[in-house]
Write a protein that holds these residues in place. Structure first.
Motif, short mmCIF file in Angstrom:
data_model
loop_
_atom_site.label_atom_id
_atom_site.label_comp_id
_atom_site.label_asym_id
_atom_site.label_seq_id
_atom_site.Cartn_x
_atom_site.Cartn_y
_atom_site.Cartn_z
N GLY A 52 0.83 -1.20 0.00
CA GLY A 52 0.00 0.00 0.00
C GLY A 52 0.86 1.24 0.00
O GLY A 52 2.09 1.17 -0.16
N THR A 53 0.24 2.38 0.18
CA THR A 53 0.95 3.65 0.17
C THR A 53 0.64 4.46 1.41
O THR A 53 -0.39 4.27 2.06
N CYS A 54 1.52 5.38 1.72
CA CYS A 54 1.25 6.32 2.81
C CYS A 54 0.16 7.28 2.35
O CYS A 54 0.28 7.90 1.28
N PHE A 55 -0.90 7.35 3.12
CA PHE A 55 -2.03 8.24 2.88
C PHE A 55 -2.86 7.83 1.68
O PHE A 55 -3.72 8.59 1.22
N GLY A 56 -2.65 6.61 1.15
CA GLY A 56 -3.58 6.06 0.17
C GLY A 56 -3.45 6.58 -1.24
O GLY A 56 -4.37 6.41 -2.04
N ASN A 57 -2.32 7.19 -1.58
CA ASN A 57 -2.16 7.67 -2.95
C ASN A 57 -2.17 6.49 -3.93
O ASN A 57 -1.72 5.39 -3.61
N GLY A 58 -2.68 6.72 -5.12
CA GLY A 58 -2.73 5.67 -6.15
C GLY A 58 -3.77 6.00 -7.19
O GLY A 58 -4.56 6.94 -7.04
N GLU A 59 -3.79 5.21 -8.25
CA GLU A 59 -4.71 5.50 -9.35
C GLU A 59 -6.17 5.40 -8.90
O GLU A 59 -6.51 4.66 -8.00
N ARG A 60 -7.01 6.17 -9.58
CA ARG A 60 -8.43 6.29 -9.27
C ARG A 60 -8.59 6.74 -7.81
O ARG A 60 -8.12 7.81 -7.45
N THR A 61 -9.20 5.94 -6.99
CA THR A 61 -9.39 6.34 -5.59
C THR A 61 -8.22 5.96 -4.71
O THR A 61 -8.24 6.24 -3.50
N GLY A 62 -7.21 5.34 -5.27
CA GLY A 62 -5.98 5.11 -4.53
C GLY A 62 -5.81 3.71 -3.98
O GLY A 62 -6.67 2.83 -4.09
N ASN A 63 -4.64 3.50 -3.38
CA ASN A 63 -4.29 2.25 -2.70
C ASN A 63 -4.76 2.29 -1.25
O ASN A 63 -5.21 3.32 -0.76
N VAL A 64 -4.59 1.18 -0.58
CA VAL A 64 -4.87 1.16 0.85
C VAL A 64 -3.88 2.07 1.56
O VAL A 64 -2.70 2.13 1.20
N ASP A 65 -4.36 2.79 2.56
CA ASP A 65 -3.55 3.72 3.33
C ASP A 65 -2.84 2.96 4.46
O ASP A 65 -3.47 2.56 5.44
N ILE A 66 -1.54 2.77 4.30
CA ILE A 66 -0.78 2.00 5.30
C ILE A 66 -0.71 2.74 6.63
O ILE A 66 -0.66 2.12 7.69
N VAL A 67 -0.71 4.07 6.60
CA VAL A 67 -0.70 4.83 7.85
C VAL A 67 -1.92 4.46 8.69
O VAL A 67 -1.81 4.17 9.89
N THR A 68 -3.09 4.46 8.06
CA THR A 68 -4.31 4.13 8.78
C THR A 68 -4.28 2.69 9.28
O THR A 68 -4.62 2.41 10.44
N LEU A 69 -3.87 1.76 8.42
CA LEU A 69 -3.81 0.36 8.81
C LEU A 69 -2.90 0.16 10.02
O LEU A 69 -3.27 -0.49 11.00
N ALA A 70 -1.70 0.73 9.94
CA ALA A 70 -0.72 0.54 11.00
C ALA A 70 -1.18 1.19 12.30
O ALA A 70 -1.07 0.59 13.38
N MET A 71 -1.73 2.39 12.21
CA MET A 71 -2.16 3.09 13.41
C MET A 71 -3.41 2.45 14.01
O MET A 71 -3.62 2.52 15.24
N ASN A 72 -4.25 1.83 13.20
CA ASN A 72 -5.38 1.07 13.75
C ASN A 72 -4.88 -0.04 14.66
O ASN A 72 -5.44 -0.29 15.74
N MET A 73 -3.83 -0.74 14.24
CA MET A 73 -3.25 -1.79 15.08
C MET A 73 -2.67 -1.18 16.36
O MET A 73 -2.89 -1.67 17.47
N TYR A 74 -1.92 -0.09 16.17
CA TYR A 74 -1.28 0.57 17.29
C TYR A 74 -2.30 0.98 18.35
O TYR A 74 -2.07 0.84 19.56
N SER A 75 -3.46 1.46 17.90
CA SER A 75 -4.49 1.95 18.83
C SER A 75 -5.09 0.83 19.66
O SER A 75 -5.77 1.10 20.66
N GLN A 76 -4.84 -0.43 19.27
CA GLN A 76 -5.34 -1.57 20.05
C GLN A 76 -4.21 -2.33 20.74
O GLN A 76 -4.37 -3.47 21.16
N GLY A 77 -3.05 -1.68 20.85
CA GLY A 77 -1.96 -2.26 21.60
C GLY A 77 -1.09 -3.23 20.83
O GLY A 77 -0.32 -3.98 21.43
#
Length: 552
Positions: A267-292
């Motif tokens: 994925g990409t940082c902040f979801g950049n990519g063609e059309r609506t973009g790739n998965v946002d790795i920042v969000t994915l990673a921080m979602n995990m972080y927020s649950q320990g």
């Protein structure tokens, strides 16, 4: 709009694949692969220059990415030169793999391995499209012909790896996986696996992309589980997910895909990519972080990542983008601000082990944000709790509760009439202008105290240049001064609130006092700030009386 022209374009697995639903959360970090420099870069209006790519690459390494897709070396001279620059300038750490993309054609594979000469570690990513639409409309090939293309490409990759020094692992993508029948996707992936013959020391990555998002996330999870359960040599296969965001569900696709057997995310940082973009790795990673769960990526300096990203991509991180947006921790609502302020005070008193503050899923400080500047934001929707929190945390002003409420209305009124958010410095200035050391109608030039009959105050009042001196007795210094002022000015009021404290803990600190008086027309407030606490309290009383309009 005619919805009947559309139908569901995905395919469910031939067997029930729902074991992933029994899992509650992601309990460990996946392998991460940033595709900012290739998949993200190809979507930019103005692609990154070589120097911009090199700078972004270094930032991705610093964050902790161990796999970074850097381009399609056979596609253009720019892509080729970037690959060579990383290798020849020795910019790739020994624990980082670069990833390069190639189609299943020999001259492209040959050029790809040529670009990798001298590289210690790399992923060679082979792909060809497998969906019904691509087979029928673009390639006009049968399933058998599509499999043959993939197998021949896999064999060529193996041959060129033998001829090229370096530690290279292989990745295969049935591109447009979500529009492919799962049975066929399984067949072609297994055919490639059988060519590459993975081992524990030489694993193979099978990337199953959401090239175009065609379904709800649980469908993708079922497809991933079906593949995970049926791939050859599964123990030596790394299942990679590459979700795009056409339906706005890329993060959910990735999270459910990890529950279903995924081992890796591209994925990409902040979801950049063609059309609506790739998965946002920042969000994915921080979602995990927020649950320990440690995501094994470091976003503690989020603002520097945002700055580099916006500068080299010419894109913007949305103000509401999770964890990184300028306003994601901001609370304008009065009730939200009050809850956050009370939650923060509770943490200070209790010192709990785990974060649990209302309206804040993570501690903003963990991503380099500040409570005072980023969390409590003041406009016409704000309340006394948030405004009071700003004043206390930033300026040491801890008003009595009723005065805080009065001040809150004053601040909201200013914001409402000016139609803008107020900065902390502006809020403090309102406080100073409205309450502090106000001498509009009268002032006290001198006050002397003696210990007789309680406290006796000798007070010199200056009413617009007219000097009046009175003595009065009170149960304390401020009460005695108040009685002398009432007598000298012939006014009536009740002293209902008095509070004071030091502004700092140093010996040179100033003192602040707050006074509330009640008249026939309501309650009025004043504050005094002086080096001496008695002087501050007298100034606060004078300010409250002047604000009341009693002195004519």
């Amino acid at each position: 709009m005619n919805a009947s022209k559309y139908t569901r374009g995905y395919f469910m697995p031939p067997v029930k694949s729902m074991k992933w639903t029994e899992k509650e959360y992601i309990d460990h970090a996946p392998m991460w692969c940033s595709v900012d420099l290739r998949d993200g870069n190809q979507a930019l209006i103005i692609p990154m220059s070589l120097d911009e790519k090199l700078e972004f690459f270094e930032k991705l390494v610093k964050i902790g990415f161990k796999e970074i897709e850097i381009g399609f070396p056979a596609a253009s001279e720019t892509e080729y030169e970037f690959c060579r620059a990383l290798i020849e300038r020795n910019m790739i750490p020994d624990d980082v793999r670069i990833q390069v993309l190639t189609q299943a054609r020999e001259h492209i594979i040959a050029k790809t391995f040529e670009a990798l000469a001298g590289c210690k570690n790399a992923v060679v990513h082979l792909y060809n499209s497998t969906s019904v639409a691509q087979r029928e409309q673009v390639f006009k090939k049968s399933k058998e012909e599509i499999i043959k293309l993939a197998v021949e490409g896999a064999k060529l990759c193996a041959e060129y790896r033998e001829k090229t020094p370096g530690n290279f692992i292989f990745e295969y993508s049935p591109e447009s996986f979500t529009g492919t029948e799962p049975e066929f996707a399984l067949e072609i992936c297994n055919a490639v696996i059988d060519v590459w013959k993975p081992t524990p020391d030489n694993k193979v990555i099978i990337n199953l992309p959401v090239t175009v998002e065609l379904s709800m996330p649980h469908v993708y999870a079922s497809q991933i589980e079906y593949m995970s359960d049926n791939l050859h040599d599964r123990e030596n296969v790394i299942i990679s997910l590459h979700p795009h965001n056409d339906r706005g569900c890329a993060v959910a696709d990735a999270e459910m895909g990890l529950l279903a057997g995924g081992d890796r995310v591209e994925g990409t940082c902040f979801g950049n990519g063609e059309r609506t973009g790739n998965v946002d790795i920042v969000t994915l990673a921080m979602n995990m972080y927020s649950q320990g769960v440690d995501p094994e990526l470091d976003f503690s300096d989020m603002q520097s990542l945002v700055e580099i990203y916006e500068r080299v991509t010419r894109m913007k991180v949305n103000e509401r983008s999770p964890y990184a947006g300028r306003l994601v921790f901001a609370a304008f609502s009065g009730s939200h601000q009050d809850a956050i302020a009370k939650g923060m005070k509770w943490r200070e008193e209790k010192d709990p082990d785990h974060w649990n503050v209302p309206y804040l899923p993570i501690d903003p400080k963990d991503v380099g944000r500040e409570y005072e500047a980023d969390v409590i934001r003041i406009n016409s929707q704000s309340g006394k709790g948030g405004i009071g929190y700003i004043m206390e945390q930033m300026f040491g002003i801890d008003m009595p509760p009723k005065m805080r409420e009065h001040f809150g209305y004053a601040v909201k009124s200013v914001s409402d009439h000016s139609h803008k958010e107020l900065m902390p410095s502006e809020i403090k200035q309102i406080f100073m202008d409205r309450y502090v050391n106000i001498e509009t109608d009268f002032k006290i030039d001198e006050a002397h105290f003696a210990q007789k009959n309680g406290i006796t105050a000798s007070v010199t009042v200056n009413k617009n240049g007219k000097i009046i001196t009175r003595e009065a007795v009170g149960n304390g210094r401020l009460d005695a001064v108040s009685n002398a002022v009432k007598d000298s000015l012939d006014i009536k009021y009740s002293l209902i609130t008095y509070q004071e404290h030091a502004l700092e803990t140093t010996s040179q600190s100033q003192a602040v006092a707050y006074v509330g008086i009640e008249t026939d027309n309501g309650v009025f407030w004043g504050a005094g700030i002086k080096s001496d606490i008695i002087d501050a309290s007298v100034c606060a009383l004078v300010s409250a009386i002047n604000n009341s309009g009693l002195v004519k």
